[in-house]
Design a protein around this motif. Structure first.
Motif, PDB file in Angstrom:
ATOM      1  N   GLY A   3       0.759  -1.295   0.042  1.00 22.54           N
ATOM      2  CA  GLY A   3       0.163   0.030   0.034  1.00 22.54           C
ATOM      3  C   GLY A   3       0.917   1.266   0.148  1.00 22.54           C
ATOM      4  N   SER A   4       0.072   2.531   0.011  1.00 25.34           N
ATOM      5  CA  SER A   4       0.869   3.705   0.042  1.00 25.34           C
ATOM      6  C   SER A   4       1.336   4.142   1.187  1.00 25.34           C
ATOM      7  CB  SER A   4       0.049   4.691  -0.695  1.00 25.34           C
ATOM      8  OG  SER A   4      -1.016   4.495  -0.082  1.00 25.34           O
ATOM      9  N   ASN A   5       0.932   3.765   2.348  1.00 24.96           N
ATOM     10  CA  ASN A   5       1.350   4.247   3.786  1.00 24.96           C
ATOM     11  C   ASN A   5       2.553   3.562   4.479  1.00 24.96           C
ATOM     12  OD1 ASN A   5      -1.837   4.624   3.379  1.00 24.96           O
ATOM     13  ND2 ASN A   5      -0.973   6.465   4.768  1.00 24.96           N
ATOM     14  N   GLY A   6       3.434   4.377   4.887  1.00 25.68           N
ATOM     15  CA  GLY A   6       4.396   3.933   5.666  1.00 25.68           C
ATOM     16  C   GLY A   6       5.881   3.495   4.497  1.00 25.68           C
ATOM     17  N   LEU A   7       5.636   4.001   3.324  1.00 26.45           N
ATOM     18  CA  LEU A   7       6.663   3.404   2.448  1.00 26.45           C
ATOM     19  C   LEU A   7       8.010   3.914   2.736  1.00 26.45           C
ATOM     20  CD1 LEU A   7       4.815   3.463  -1.285  1.00 26.45           C
ATOM     21  CD2 LEU A   7       5.837   1.635   0.140  1.00 26.45           C
ATOM     22  N   THR A   8       8.133   5.283   3.173  1.00 28.02           N
ATOM     23  CA  THR A   8       9.291   5.993   3.368  1.00 28.02           C
ATOM     24  C   THR A   8      10.102   5.185   4.690  1.00 28.02           C
ATOM     25  OG1 THR A   8       8.778   8.205   2.566  1.00 28.02           O
ATOM     26  CG2 THR A   8      10.777   8.004   4.135  1.00 28.02           C
ATOM     27  N   SER A   9       9.388   5.119   5.682  1.00 28.81           N
ATOM     28  CA  SER A   9       9.998   4.287   6.836  1.00 28.81           C
ATOM     29  C   SER A   9      10.260   2.675   6.419  1.00 28.81           C
ATOM     30  CB  SER A   9       8.814   4.022   7.819  1.00 28.81           C
ATOM     31  OG  SER A   9       9.060   3.261   8.674  1.00 28.81           O
ATOM     32  N   ALA A  10       9.442   2.138   5.551  1.00 29.06           N
ATOM     33  CA  ALA A  10       9.685   0.726   5.075  1.00 29.06           C
ATOM     34  C   ALA A  10      10.986   0.688   4.540  1.00 29.06           C
ATOM     35  CB  ALA A  10       8.559   0.222   4.293  1.00 29.06           C
ATOM     36  N   ARG A  11      11.027   1.458   3.557  1.00 26.98           N
ATOM     37  CA  ARG A  11      12.365   1.137   2.684  1.00 26.98           C
ATOM     38  C   ARG A  11      13.683   1.720   3.423  1.00 26.98           C
ATOM     39  NH1 ARG A  11      14.015   5.824  -1.122  1.00 26.98           N
ATOM     40  NH2 ARG A  11      13.031   7.675  -0.365  1.00 26.98           N
TER      41      ARG A  11
END
Length: 259
Positions: free
Chosen positions: A75-83
């Motif tokens: 999904g589109s939420n938390g992507l910055t944190s995830a990567r």
């Protein structure tokens, strides 16, 4: 994407756009959309989640009939944190344009993985770069074929993850006690970041991204509609009366409480 949606009777017109200033993303590329539509007031479903409702949850992962390959469900939420939590310092060293230079270096690409590494059956890049699943074909069918009087809420678990519903409920206890097994992408993020599960459920959809709050006798019909598009769906909880507004998530023999 627009051609695929058109095959399902959903007409989308692209009219141009602009680039938002979101630091860590726009240093590479950002493609954003603003959308609008017109409809009759009688066609608007307002969230009014009631005791006695059951929750039909639609999976964010798998491969729907209108997707070309497996979708991790990120999904589109938390992507910055995830990567940054998953990928290694290699990317900071070789691709400095990939992050905001004002970010504290201790949290920049602090994981152990490269995009080409395997995690279970999937490459890391397949998990982190899956597009956000749209539910438009399912929702079009839901609104045209369901008994809308039996549906009291539709929640898209975006900002706030599994706790998003708390913004749209009042005087109820929402119990989610039959979640999907954790998809690999969230297991990967959990392992690499060390983030506790209570926080993970507040940030990510954790495998269930769309929730339909409805009468119990409507649940089978909603599940069948999702399955029509090869999207897994099931009753994952229920709603009961409460003096306060609260949420309980049952997962891995834990009960996580939110209010």
């Amino acid at each position: 994407f627009c051609d695929k949606m058109n095959d399902h009777g959903i007409s989308i017109h692209l009219t141009g756009g602009e680039t938002a200033d979101v630091g860590d993303i726009v240093r590479t590329i950002d493609v954003g959309y603003t959308t609008f539509c017109r409809l009759k007031r009688t066609s608007v479903l307002q969230n009014d989640i009631n005791p006695g409702n059951v929750i039909v949850s639609l999976a964010s992962f798998g491969q729907s009939s209108y997707e070309n390959k497996y979708n991790s469900g990120i999904g589109s939420n938390g992507l910055t944190s995830a990567r940054h939590d998953v990928l290694s310092k290699y990317y900071a060293e070789h691709y400095p344009e990939a992050y905001d230079p004002n970010t504290d270096k201790s949290v920049v690409f602090c994981g152990s993985k490269k995009l080409s590494d395997q995690f279970g059956s999937y490459a890391v890049h397949e998990l982190l770069l899956s597009p956000t699943r749209t539910y438009l074909p399912f929702l079009k069918m839901l609104f045209s074929k369901s008994n809308l009087a039996a549906i009291n809420g539709i929640i898209h678990c975006t900002g706030g993850g599994q706790t998003k519903v708390l913004h749209f409920a009042n005087g109820v206890h929402i119990v989610k006690n039959n979640l999907f097994d954790l998809p690999p992408v969230f297991d990967l993020i959990h392992q690499e970041s060390g983030t506790d599960l209570k926080e993970m459920f507040k940030v990510f959809n954790m495998g269930q991204r769309l929730e339909i709050y409805c009468d119990e006798n409507e649940a089978r019909s909603v599940i069948d509609m999702a399955n029509n598009f090869k999207i897994d769906a099931k009753v994952n909880g229920y709603v009961e009366h409460s003096e306060s507004t609260e949420l309980s998530i049952h997962f891995n023999n834990e009960i996580l409480k939110y209010s």
